[in-house]
Structures are given as structure tokens and as C-alpha cells.
Enzyme design. Structure first.
Site, PDB file in Angstrom:
ATOM      1  N   HIS A  14       0.841  -1.176   0.068  1.00 26.83           N
ATOM      2  CA  HIS A  14       0.005   0.047   0.058  1.00 26.83           C
ATOM      3  C   HIS A  14       0.921   1.191   0.000  1.00 26.83           C
ATOM      4  O   HIS A  14       2.113   1.008   0.167  1.00 26.83           O
ATOM      5  CB  HIS A  14      -0.902   0.007   1.240  1.00 26.83           C
ATOM      6  CG  HIS A  14      -0.256  -0.117   2.623  1.00 26.83           C
ATOM      7  ND1 HIS A  14       0.509   0.985   3.203  1.00 26.83           N
ATOM      8  CD2 HIS A  14       0.136  -1.250   3.564  1.00 26.83           C
ATOM      9  CE1 HIS A  14       1.019   0.505   4.202  1.00 26.83           C
ATOM     10  NE2 HIS A  14       0.783  -0.651   4.507  1.00 26.83           N
ATOM     11  N   CYS A  30       4.100  -5.414   6.098  1.00 27.91           N
ATOM     12  CA  CYS A  30       3.546  -4.479   4.699  1.00 27.91           C
ATOM     13  C   CYS A  30       4.914  -3.961   4.057  1.00 27.91           C
ATOM     14  O   CYS A  30       5.849  -4.005   4.404  1.00 27.91           O
ATOM     15  CB  CYS A  30       2.724  -3.437   5.333  1.00 27.91           C
ATOM     16  SG  CYS A  30       1.382  -3.780   6.148  1.00 27.91           S
TER      17      CYS A  30
END
Length: 79
Positions: A14, A30
Site C-alpha cells: 500500500h 507490509c
């Protein structure tokens, strides 16, 4: 996002609002990207596209051969 049927709580790819955190070990798995890069990928990558997250000094072309993917990437620009 559904990473390995975990409702997205294992890995995420992201954008973010903290540019200094990109490329550093600051999360729980992440992959942080520049928002402008996420916007470029949005129309090119379908939901459910397989992703291999790896650490390597090899280039994308070599990695696709190792993992058995078909490379349909970029065109190299002459220097």
C-alpha cells in the site's frame, strides 16, 4: 485485500503518508510504496494477482524465471 485468506492482516502492499518509512523495516510485514506509484499500478494490476515478496539482488527478469512467472514488464531505456 485478502492475503492468504487472512483478511489482509498478514501482508499489505500500500501507499502511505510517511515517505521516510519506505524501504525500511518499520511495519509487521507490509510493503510500503510511494502513493504516486500505487496510483500507477492500480489500473494495471488486477485484484488477486499473485505476488512474490522476496529479498534479492537479482533483477525482475531473473526472478520471474526463478519463480516460473511470465515477465510482461517494462521496456529498458538506452542511456
Amino acid at each position: 485485500m485478502d492475503a492468504n485468506r487472512t483478511n489482509g492482516n498478514t501482508y499489505g502492499i500500500h501507499g502511505n503518508n510517511n515517505e521516510s518509512s519506505i524501504g525500511k523495516y518499520v511495519s509487521h510485514g507490509c510493503v510500503r510504496m510511494h502513493n504516486k506509484d500505487v496510483e500507477k499500478l492500480y489500473e494495471k494490476v488486477q485484484i488477486g494477482t499473485p505476488v512474490a515478496i522476496t529479498y534479492s539482488y537479482k533483477g525482475f527478469v531473473d526472478l520471474t524465471k526463478i519463480y516460473g512467472y511470465k515477465f510482461q514488464g517494462y521496456k529498458l531505456k538506452a542511456n
